[in-house]
Write a protein that holds these residues in place. Structure first.
Motif, PDB file in Angstrom:
ATOM      1  N   PHE A 170       0.781  -1.351   0.092  1.00 18.56           N
ATOM      2  CA  PHE A 170      -0.092  -0.263   0.018  1.00 18.56           C
ATOM      3  C   PHE A 170       0.979   1.486   0.069  1.00 18.56           C
ATOM      4  O   PHE A 170       2.031   1.090   0.688  1.00 18.56           O
ATOM      5  N   PRO A 171       0.449   2.251  -0.432  1.00 17.96           N
ATOM      6  CA  PRO A 171      -1.006   2.574  -0.920  1.00 17.96           C
ATOM      7  C   PRO A 171      -1.181   2.025  -2.339  1.00 17.96           C
ATOM      8  O   PRO A 171      -0.331   1.551  -3.265  1.00 17.96           O
ATOM      9  N   ARG A 193      -6.993   6.726  -4.229  1.00 15.22           N
ATOM     10  CA  ARG A 193      -5.748   6.286  -3.548  1.00 15.22           C
ATOM     11  C   ARG A 193      -6.518   5.724  -2.193  1.00 15.22           C
ATOM     12  O   ARG A 193      -6.957   6.335  -1.480  1.00 15.22           O
ATOM     13  N   ILE A 194      -6.006   4.481  -2.156  1.00 15.91           N
ATOM     14  CA  ILE A 194      -6.248   3.877  -0.572  1.00 15.91           C
ATOM     15  C   ILE A 194      -5.096   3.248   0.059  1.00 15.91           C
ATOM     16  O   ILE A 194      -4.040   2.868  -0.404  1.00 15.91           O
ATOM     17  N   ALA A 195      -4.920   3.970   1.198  1.00 19.17           N
ATOM     18  CA  ALA A 195      -3.706   3.980   1.727  1.00 19.17           C
ATOM     19  C   ALA A 195      -3.487   2.557   2.468  1.00 19.17           C
ATOM     20  O   ALA A 195      -2.242   2.444   2.944  1.00 19.17           O
ATOM     21  N   TYR A 218       0.347   1.921  -7.248  1.00 20.64           N
ATOM     22  CA  TYR A 218       0.421   3.216  -7.171  1.00 20.64           C
ATOM     23  C   TYR A 218       1.930   3.838  -7.655  1.00 20.64           C
ATOM     24  O   TYR A 218       2.851   3.200  -6.950  1.00 20.64           O
ATOM     25  N   LEU A 219       1.754   4.580  -8.488  1.00 25.71           N
ATOM     26  CA  LEU A 219       3.087   5.241  -9.004  1.00 25.71           C
ATOM     27  C   LEU A 219       2.949   6.950  -8.192  1.00 25.71           C
ATOM     28  O   LEU A 219       2.287   7.507  -8.701  1.00 25.71           O
ATOM     29  N   ARG A 414     -10.459  12.126  -0.300  1.00 25.00           N
ATOM     30  CA  ARG A 414     -10.897  11.221   0.564  1.00 25.00           C
ATOM     31  C   ARG A 414     -10.131   9.907   0.361  1.00 25.00           C
ATOM     32  O   ARG A 414     -10.548   8.943  -0.025  1.00 25.00           O
ATOM     33  N   ALA A 415      -8.918   9.900   0.801  1.00 29.49           N
ATOM     34  CA  ALA A 415      -8.052   8.737   0.584  1.00 29.49           C
ATOM     35  C   ALA A 415      -8.373   7.647   1.842  1.00 29.49           C
ATOM     36  O   ALA A 415      -8.436   8.225   2.928  1.00 29.49           O
TER      37      ALA A 415
END
Length: 417
Positions: A170-171, A193-195, A218-219, A414-415
């Motif tokens: 993650f993310p 994006r999800i942390a 995630y880049l 709103r990650a």
């Protein structure tokens, strides 16, 4: 401002109109206004499908008629085709179709036989635009043809998401699997994006038994640059106009619509896109988003939009050709003048660049390849020869429009944690 009739070294076929085709409720669309202007300045009669008679597109001096047709993008294809044919009969002569969204591009590709008597459009494999517009379909095509893209999985159940969450780094990024669900009931609002593992599992509980999402690597923007390619490919998948540029700002920040961009020469990227399009055999206008990952020095394809992009008017060569003009010239049997792209030219979308600029300043993020000074600026809305779309946009932006921009910004913040 470039592109006026006196500056144009070629003649378009003024007997062949153009029709802006859009499905869905998004009246503040600067790309449609740009297409009306770019062909209208050539003397091409222009028509457009609009939500109502008070949209910026309907206000353009270059528009001969707005066909008011409120749609959601989720209608039955037979109904949409019937409506297009009805418009074609009203215009009464072969007309070049200019789709501004995936719904329109896919509909035209899948129903070429029904539309051919009334319209002109590039021939393409009927299934290809739909695959390209799908995040899962695009990833599969990238794997098949050796084109770098973010690592992607397409979970089919909550259990598969749980398995992914146990192993993932993650993310991660969640996107809707199919382009069209944004008009219906999207699982996520754009790029999310999800942390953390907990954040993913919490969101996934609302995605139902068959999650309509893809989960991507995630880049990190700190190690990446956002590049864009706009091009027009003929019936043999040969580029008749191809441009490369760098995205400086977007709204919502780092994950939304282009707010400011520059033309920047990038032969490596141009070669990559040309090779991929030749391999898949696509014909028509394309709008591609790629992210250069400095960790492995590769350009990774994020989005392949098989239609005109909203910011296409950034890209023009020294013969006054952009991708919409290239398509009209090609489909009417005229040569497309070759030329060098106007390197350093800047594009600004007035209504979203100010909030984007403030957000990017707070984040202290800069784009290394952006020129320090623009060689010229193209504004999305304001044009001296066509001022009413800008005024109409401003009037519609007050109130509901500002609230919409705020909602987009809140969504981007709103990650999940």
């Amino acid at each position: 401002m470039s592109g006026h009739t006196a500056d144009i070294p070629f003649e378009a076929d003024r007997e062949v109109p153009g029709l802006i085709v859009k499905f869905g409720d998004y009246p503040l669309h600067h790309g449609g206004v740009g297409a009306i202007r770019t062909l209208g300045r050539l003397g091409v009669p222009m028509y457009a499908i609009t939500e109502d008679r008070r949209t910026p597109a309907a206000a353009s001096r270059y528009l001969r008629r707005a066909f008011v047709w409120p749609t959601t993008g989720a209608e039955n294809h037979a109904r949409l085709v019937e409506g297009l044919v009805r418009i074609g009969r009203h215009i009464g002569r072969p007309t070049v179709l200019v789709p501004t969204d995936e719904e329109a591009a896919v509909l035209i590709a899948e129903h070429q036989d029904a539309l051919r008597d009334h319209f002109l459009f590039p021939p393409v494999d009927p299934d290809l635009p739909g695959r390209l517009a799908s995040k899962q379909g695009l990833h599969e095509l990238c794997l098949e043809h050796g084109i770098p893209s973010p690592a992607t999985v397409s979970p089919r159940s909550y259990e598969e998401i749980e398995e992914f969450a146990e192993k993932a780094s993650f993310p991660v990024v969640a996107k809707n699997r199919e382009a069209f669900v944004r008009r219906r009931r999207p699982a996520v609002n754009g790029t999310t994006r999800i942390a953390s593992r907990e954040g993913l599992l919490g969101l996934a509980r609302d995605w139902g038994a068959r999650p309509g999402v893809v989960l991507q690597e995630y880049l990190p923007r700190e190690e990446a640059e956002d590049w864009i390619v706009h091009a027009y490919f003929d019936a043999h998948a040969t580029p008749l106009a191809l441009f490369t540029g760098v995205k400086v700002r977007s709204w919502p920040p780092h994950a939304g619509m282009t707010a400011c961009a520059y033309i920047v020469d990038n032969p490596e990227l141009a070669d990559l896109v040309t090779r991929f399009v030749k391999q898949i055999g696509f014909s028509g206008i394309v709008d591609l988003d790629l992210r250069f990952d400095r960790r492995d020095s590769r350009y990774k394809l994020l989005d392949f939009n098989p239609r005109m992009g909203a910011q296409f008017r950034l890209f023009e060569n020294d013969r006054a050709v952009d991708v919409v003009r290239a398509m009209h010239l090609d489909l009417t049997g005229r040569a497309v003048p070759k030329g060098d792209q106007l390197t350093g030219r800047r594009y600004v979308v007035e209504n979203i660049d100010l909030p984007a600029l403030l957000a990017y300043r707070r984040s202290r993020y800069t784009t290394p390849h952006a020129p320090r000074r623009a060689s010229g600026t193209e504004l999305a809305w304001l044009a001296g020869d066509d001022p009413l779309p800008f005024l109409t946009m401003t009037a519609r932006l007050v109130g509901p429009g500002v609230k919409h921009l705020y909602r987009l910004w809140r969504t981007s913040r709103r990650a999940a944690h």
